[in-house]
Design a protein around this motif. Structure first.
Motif, PDB file in Angstrom:
ATOM      1  N   LEU A 143      -7.399  -4.317  -6.966  1.00 33.15           N
ATOM      2  CA  LEU A 143      -7.237  -2.862  -6.524  1.00 33.15           C
ATOM      3  C   LEU A 143      -7.703  -2.963  -4.950  1.00 33.15           C
ATOM      4  CD1 LEU A 143      -7.046   0.142  -6.583  1.00 33.15           C
ATOM      5  CD2 LEU A 143      -9.350   0.107  -7.262  1.00 33.15           C
ATOM      6  N   LEU A 144      -6.567  -2.528  -4.027  1.00 26.12           N
ATOM      7  CA  LEU A 144      -6.714  -2.394  -2.619  1.00 26.12           C
ATOM      8  C   LEU A 144      -6.657  -0.937  -2.428  1.00 26.12           C
ATOM      9  CD1 LEU A 144      -3.987  -4.863  -1.428  1.00 26.12           C
ATOM     10  CD2 LEU A 144      -6.470  -5.514  -2.075  1.00 26.12           C
ATOM     11  N   LEU A 145      -8.012  -0.690  -1.637  1.00 31.44           N
ATOM     12  CA  LEU A 145      -8.085   0.861  -1.206  1.00 31.44           C
ATOM     13  C   LEU A 145      -8.306   0.469   0.320  1.00 31.44           C
ATOM     14  CD1 LEU A 145     -10.440   2.095  -3.746  1.00 31.44           C
ATOM     15  CD2 LEU A 145      -8.166   2.875  -3.354  1.00 31.44           C
ATOM     16  N   GLY A 146      -7.365   0.957   1.049  1.00 36.24           N
ATOM     17  CA  GLY A 146      -7.420   0.779   2.368  1.00 36.24           C
ATOM     18  C   GLY A 146      -7.673  -0.659   2.864  1.00 36.24           C
ATOM     19  N   GLU A 147      -8.611  -1.062   3.616  1.00 37.19           N
ATOM     20  CA  GLU A 147      -9.045  -2.236   4.014  1.00 37.19           C
ATOM     21  C   GLU A 147      -9.817  -2.977   2.686  1.00 37.19           C
ATOM     22  OE1 GLU A 147     -10.313  -2.369   8.048  1.00 37.19           O
ATOM     23  OE2 GLU A 147      -8.614  -1.641   8.741  1.00 37.19           O
ATOM     24  N   ASP A 148     -10.308  -2.327   2.059  1.00 35.04           N
ATOM     25  CA  ASP A 148     -11.238  -3.060   0.880  1.00 35.04           C
ATOM     26  C   ASP A 148     -10.540  -3.375  -0.368  1.00 35.04           C
ATOM     27  OD1 ASP A 148     -13.499  -1.986   2.453  1.00 35.04           O
ATOM     28  OD2 ASP A 148     -13.514   0.043   1.410  1.00 35.04           O
ATOM     29  N   THR A 171     -14.235   0.448 -14.575  1.00 34.23           N
ATOM     30  CA  THR A 171     -13.223   1.393 -14.030  1.00 34.23           C
ATOM     31  C   THR A 171     -13.307   1.579 -12.375  1.00 34.23           C
ATOM     32  OG1 THR A 171     -14.955   3.234 -13.904  1.00 34.23           O
ATOM     33  CG2 THR A 171     -14.015   2.949 -15.970  1.00 34.23           C
ATOM     34  N   ALA A 172     -12.339   2.557 -12.051  1.00 33.89           N
ATOM     35  CA  ALA A 172     -12.254   2.828 -10.582  1.00 33.89           C
ATOM     36  C   ALA A 172     -11.725   4.457 -10.362  1.00 33.89           C
ATOM     37  CB  ALA A 172     -11.367   1.758  -9.618  1.00 33.89           C
ATOM     38  N   GLU A 173     -12.220   4.992  -9.456  1.00 34.38           N
ATOM     39  CA  GLU A 173     -11.765   6.402  -9.189  1.00 34.38           C
ATOM     40  C   GLU A 173     -11.429   6.425  -7.563  1.00 34.38           C
ATOM     41  OE1 GLU A 173     -13.240  10.834 -10.178  1.00 34.38           O
ATOM     42  OE2 GLU A 173     -14.444   9.126 -10.964  1.00 34.38           O
ATOM     43  N   PHE A 174     -10.523   7.104  -7.184  1.00 29.58           N
ATOM     44  CA  PHE A 174     -10.308   7.396  -5.816  1.00 29.58           C
ATOM     45  C   PHE A 174      -9.138   8.424  -5.580  1.00 29.58           C
ATOM     46  CE2 PHE A 174      -7.475   3.937  -7.596  1.00 29.58           C
ATOM     47  CZ  PHE A 174      -6.366   4.312  -7.144  1.00 29.58           C
ATOM     48  N   ALA A 175      -9.215   8.886  -4.402  1.00 28.96           N
ATOM     49  CA  ALA A 175      -8.275   9.880  -4.054  1.00 28.96           C
ATOM     50  C   ALA A 175      -6.983   9.216  -3.454  1.00 28.96           C
ATOM     51  CB  ALA A 175      -8.657  10.684  -2.486  1.00 28.96           C
ATOM     52  N   ALA A 176      -5.900   9.648  -4.188  1.00 28.74           N
ATOM     53  CA  ALA A 176      -4.624   8.855  -3.976  1.00 28.74           C
ATOM     54  C   ALA A 176      -4.110   9.045  -2.568  1.00 28.74           C
ATOM     55  CB  ALA A 176      -3.700   9.379  -5.059  1.00 28.74           C
ATOM     56  N   SER A 177      -4.607   9.866  -1.883  1.00 31.15           N
ATOM     57  CA  SER A 177      -4.299   9.824  -0.392  1.00 31.15           C
ATOM     58  C   SER A 177      -4.805   8.778   0.437  1.00 31.15           C
ATOM     59  CB  SER A 177      -4.812  11.284   0.240  1.00 31.15           C
ATOM     60  OG  SER A 177      -6.027  11.264   0.043  1.00 31.15           O
ATOM     61  N   THR A 178      -5.622   7.979  -0.107  1.00 34.59           N
ATOM     62  CA  THR A 178      -6.193   6.627   0.354  1.00 34.59           C
ATOM     63  C   THR A 178      -5.032   5.608   0.019  1.00 34.59           C
ATOM     64  OG1 THR A 178      -8.514   7.273  -0.239  1.00 34.59           O
ATOM     65  CG2 THR A 178      -7.963   4.869   0.508  1.00 34.59           C
ATOM     66  N   PRO A 179      -4.594   4.934   1.320  1.00 27.70           N
ATOM     67  CA  PRO A 179      -3.674   3.893   1.012  1.00 27.70           C
ATOM     68  C   PRO A 179      -4.302   2.889  -0.104  1.00 27.70           C
ATOM     69  CG  PRO A 179      -3.918   4.261   3.327  1.00 27.70           C
ATOM     70  CD  PRO A 179      -4.914   5.083   2.555  1.00 27.70           C
ATOM     71  N   HIS A 180      -3.305   2.600  -1.195  1.00 31.04           N
ATOM     72  CA  HIS A 180      -3.948   1.915  -2.392  1.00 31.04           C
ATOM     73  C   HIS A 180      -2.659   0.937  -2.846  1.00 31.04           C
ATOM     74  CE1 HIS A 180      -2.556   5.643  -3.899  1.00 31.04           C
ATOM     75  NE2 HIS A 180      -1.888   5.019  -4.978  1.00 31.04           N
ATOM     76  N   LEU A 213       0.737  -1.389  -0.077  1.00 28.14           N
ATOM     77  CA  LEU A 213       0.102   0.001   0.068  1.00 28.14           C
ATOM     78  C   LEU A 213       0.719   1.256  -0.018  1.00 28.14           C
ATOM     79  CD1 LEU A 213      -2.726  -0.811   2.473  1.00 28.14           C
ATOM     80  CD2 LEU A 213      -2.929  -1.049   0.156  1.00 28.14           C
ATOM     81  N   THR A 214       0.315   2.222  -0.703  1.00 27.37           N
ATOM     82  CA  THR A 214       1.292   3.449  -0.986  1.00 27.37           C
ATOM     83  C   THR A 214      -0.017   4.670  -0.589  1.00 27.37           C
ATOM     84  OG1 THR A 214       2.691   4.752  -1.835  1.00 27.37           O
ATOM     85  CG2 THR A 214       1.185   3.522  -3.365  1.00 27.37           C
ATOM     86  N   SER A 215       0.134   5.935  -0.512  1.00 28.05           N
ATOM     87  CA  SER A 215      -0.466   6.877  -0.501  1.00 28.05           C
ATOM     88  C   SER A 215       0.271   8.442  -0.731  1.00 28.05           C
ATOM     89  CB  SER A 215      -1.355   7.186   0.799  1.00 28.05           C
ATOM     90  OG  SER A 215      -0.108   7.533   1.917  1.00 28.05           O
ATOM     91  N   HIS A 216      -0.329   9.047  -1.531  1.00 35.33           N
ATOM     92  CA  HIS A 216       0.337  10.304  -1.856  1.00 35.33           C
ATOM     93  C   HIS A 216      -0.864  11.463  -2.472  1.00 35.33           C
ATOM     94  CE1 HIS A 216      -0.418   8.858  -5.981  1.00 35.33           C
ATOM     95  NE2 HIS A 216       0.131   7.800  -5.643  1.00 35.33           N
ATOM     96  N   GLU A 217      -0.536  12.616  -2.563  1.00 32.63           N
ATOM     97  CA  GLU A 217      -1.458  13.665  -3.204  1.00 32.63           C
ATOM     98  C   GLU A 217      -1.851  13.043  -4.591  1.00 32.63           C
ATOM     99  OE1 GLU A 217       0.217  17.443  -2.849  1.00 32.63           O
ATOM    100  OE2 GLU A 217       0.535  17.587  -0.851  1.00 32.63           O
ATOM    101  N   GLY A 218      -3.037  13.526  -5.085  1.00 33.15           N
ATOM    102  CA  GLY A 218      -3.405  13.584  -6.319  1.00 33.15           C
ATOM    103  C   GLY A 218      -4.943  12.583  -6.102  1.00 33.15           C
ATOM    104  N   HIS A 219      -5.333  12.303  -7.425  1.00 37.16           N
ATOM    105  CA  HIS A 219      -6.477  11.788  -7.773  1.00 37.16           C
ATOM    106  C   HIS A 219      -6.203  10.743  -8.885  1.00 37.16           C
ATOM    107  CE1 HIS A 219     -10.901  11.375  -7.072  1.00 37.16           C
ATOM    108  NE2 HIS A 219     -10.952  11.149  -8.370  1.00 37.16           N
TER     109      HIS A 219
END
Length: 198
Positions: free
Chosen positions: A136-141, A150-159, A118-124
């Motif tokens: 695709l891992l988004l936090g615990e999901d 498709t998938a769309e998410f804030a890159a600040s979410t651990p992914h 998992l990584t996180s950073h600024e951006g979308h």
């Protein structure tokens, strides 16, 4: 200075081998997908077989690249039309499609098997699956996306994202470094389902 034809031909085999290895494929895998013989592919990669169109066209289709990319003849015309792939630090191959610093950037990714981190950073981020199944891992999901989803998410979410199985996955990746996101203006009513709800 013109590039000798022999030099161009000599580079085709090693280039094909690099494409195969980047995707985590064996000669047997490529033979099965293209209908070409495994021994013929081996001779082609090692330069012991002349590269002909009947060999290169099915390989270009399977690797989803142009014949120009396989042959790597000297570039002509607008240099902005020649996309250059490179290895990404986190794994896989990345082809930058746009080069607009500070604006939404578009990449094509070819990702092989790798360990989730998992990584996180600024951006979308916005992902579109071209081929294979994306995990695709988004936090615990955890979400599995098939081609066309498709998938769309804030890159600040651990992914983290990569192939869901032992093969490779190909995606388009839109990234807004300042948090910019793609803005849908037209969409059919009730079409599809939310990405990852599978």
């Amino acid at each position: 200075m013109e590039t000798p034809v022999a030099e161009i031909i000599d580079g085709i085999g090693p280039r094909l081998r690099a494409m195969r290895l980047e995707r985590g494929l064996t000669l047997a895998d490529v033979a099965e997908r293209t209908g070409l013989s495994q021994s013929g592919l081996s001779r082609l990669e090692t330069g012991h077989r002349q590269p002909t169109l009947d060999l290169l066209i099915p390989l270009a289709e399977m690797y989803r690249v142009s014949l120009e990319r396989i042959i790597a003849a000297p570039a002509t015309g607008d240099p902005r039309m020649h996309l250059v792939p490179h290895r990404h630090a986190s794994g896989g191959v990345v082809v930058p499609i746009t080069r607009y610093p500070g604006r939404i950037q578009v990449f094509k990714h070819v990702l092989g098997p790798r360990e989730p981190r998992l990584t996180s950073h600024e951006g979308h981020a916005w992902l579109f699956v071209l081929a294979g199944t994306l995990r695709l891992l988004l936090g615990e999901d955890e979400h599995l996306l098939a081609p066309g989803e498709t998938a769309e998410f804030a890159a600040s979410t651990p992914h983290w994202f990569g192939p869901a199985d032992g093969s490779s996955v190909e995606i388009l990746h839109l990234f807004g470094p300042r948090g910019d996101a793609a803005v849908p203006r037209v969409s059919p009513r009730g079409a599809g389902r939310p990405a990852g709800d599978r």
